[in-house]
Motif scaffolding. Structure first.
Motif, PDB file in Angstrom:
ATOM      1  N   SER A 107      -0.623   3.450   3.104  1.00 53.69           N
ATOM      2  CA  SER A 107       0.329   3.307   2.009  1.00 53.69           C
ATOM      3  C   SER A 107       1.681   3.955   2.287  1.00 53.69           C
ATOM      4  O   SER A 107       2.370   4.377   1.373  1.00 53.69           O
ATOM      5  CB  SER A 107      -0.276   3.893   0.732  1.00 53.69           C
ATOM      6  N   GLN A 108       2.079   4.037   3.564  1.00 56.33           N
ATOM      7  CA  GLN A 108       3.354   4.645   3.924  1.00 56.33           C
ATOM      8  C   GLN A 108       4.495   3.719   3.495  1.00 56.33           C
ATOM      9  O   GLN A 108       4.645   2.636   4.028  1.00 56.33           O
ATOM     10  CB  GLN A 108       3.449   4.885   5.435  1.00 56.33           C
ATOM     11  N   GLN A 109       5.285   4.145   2.519  1.00 61.29           N
ATOM     12  CA  GLN A 109       6.418   3.373   2.034  1.00 61.29           C
ATOM     13  C   GLN A 109       7.561   4.323   1.720  1.00 61.29           C
ATOM     14  O   GLN A 109       7.344   5.505   1.438  1.00 61.29           O
ATOM     15  CB  GLN A 109       6.028   2.572   0.793  1.00 61.29           C
ATOM     16  N   ALA A 110       8.787   3.790   1.714  1.00 60.85           N
ATOM     17  CA  ALA A 110       9.967   4.612   1.429  1.00 60.85           C
ATOM     18  C   ALA A 110       9.859   5.285   0.061  1.00 60.85           C
ATOM     19  O   ALA A 110      10.297   6.425  -0.113  1.00 60.85           O
ATOM     20  CB  ALA A 110      11.223   3.759   1.515  1.00 60.85           C
ATOM     21  N   SER A 111       9.264   4.598  -0.906  1.00 60.68           N
ATOM     22  CA  SER A 111       9.163   5.146  -2.264  1.00 60.68           C
ATOM     23  C   SER A 111       8.306   6.407  -2.343  1.00 60.68           C
ATOM     24  O   SER A 111       8.438   7.187  -3.286  1.00 60.68           O
ATOM     25  CB  SER A 111       8.620   4.080  -3.222  1.00 60.68           C
ATOM     26  N   ASN A 112       7.426   6.632  -1.369  1.00 56.32           N
ATOM     27  CA  ASN A 112       6.609   7.858  -1.383  1.00 56.32           C
ATOM     28  C   ASN A 112       6.946   8.760  -0.197  1.00 56.32           C
ATOM     29  O   ASN A 112       6.105   9.496   0.288  1.00 56.32           O
ATOM     30  CB  ASN A 112       5.108   7.528  -1.443  1.00 56.32           C
TER      31      ASN A 112
END
Length: 114
Positions: free
Chosen positions: A44-49
């Protein structure tokens, strides 16, 4: 692309066990770790987290356990570092790893760092 995955000796508590430090193997990466069930916690690596998964890691290699290769190494979901690897290096070490001649999509030689 081939990556040399190097064990740090760490692991996520409750998600594996401590492997021997500084072991490494070369793997040919053929696809992504999809951010779908059952991989939501790891992929779940995303910019939002902040670019990390729920365990705080920016990368996760979801290795297929074909022919019990991973089980046989007793890695147990280890913490790792990685680097680009030569396409034929993994095959020379373990013939179960594809060589450049096996996959025409191997692009390891096109990167500056091997």
């Amino acid at each position: 692309m081939n990556y040399r995955i190097i064990l740090t000796g760490g692991f996520v508590d409750g998600q594996g066990h401590a492997p021997a430090e500084n072991q490494s193997h070369v793997f040919m990466i053929t696809n992504l770790c999809p951010n779908t069930y059952p991989n939501l916690s790891w992929c779940s690596q995303q910019a939002s987290n902040g670019g990390v998964n729920q365990y705080g890691y920016g990368w996760h290699f979801d290795l297929e356990n074909a022919n019990n290769q991973i089980t046989g190494m007793d890695w147990g979901n280890p913490e790792v570092t990685w680097e680009w690897a030569d396409c034929d290096a993994g095959h020379a070490h373990d013939s179960r790893t594809p060589s450049n001649s096996n996959y025409h999509t191997c692009q390891c030689g096109h990167h500056g760092k091997k």
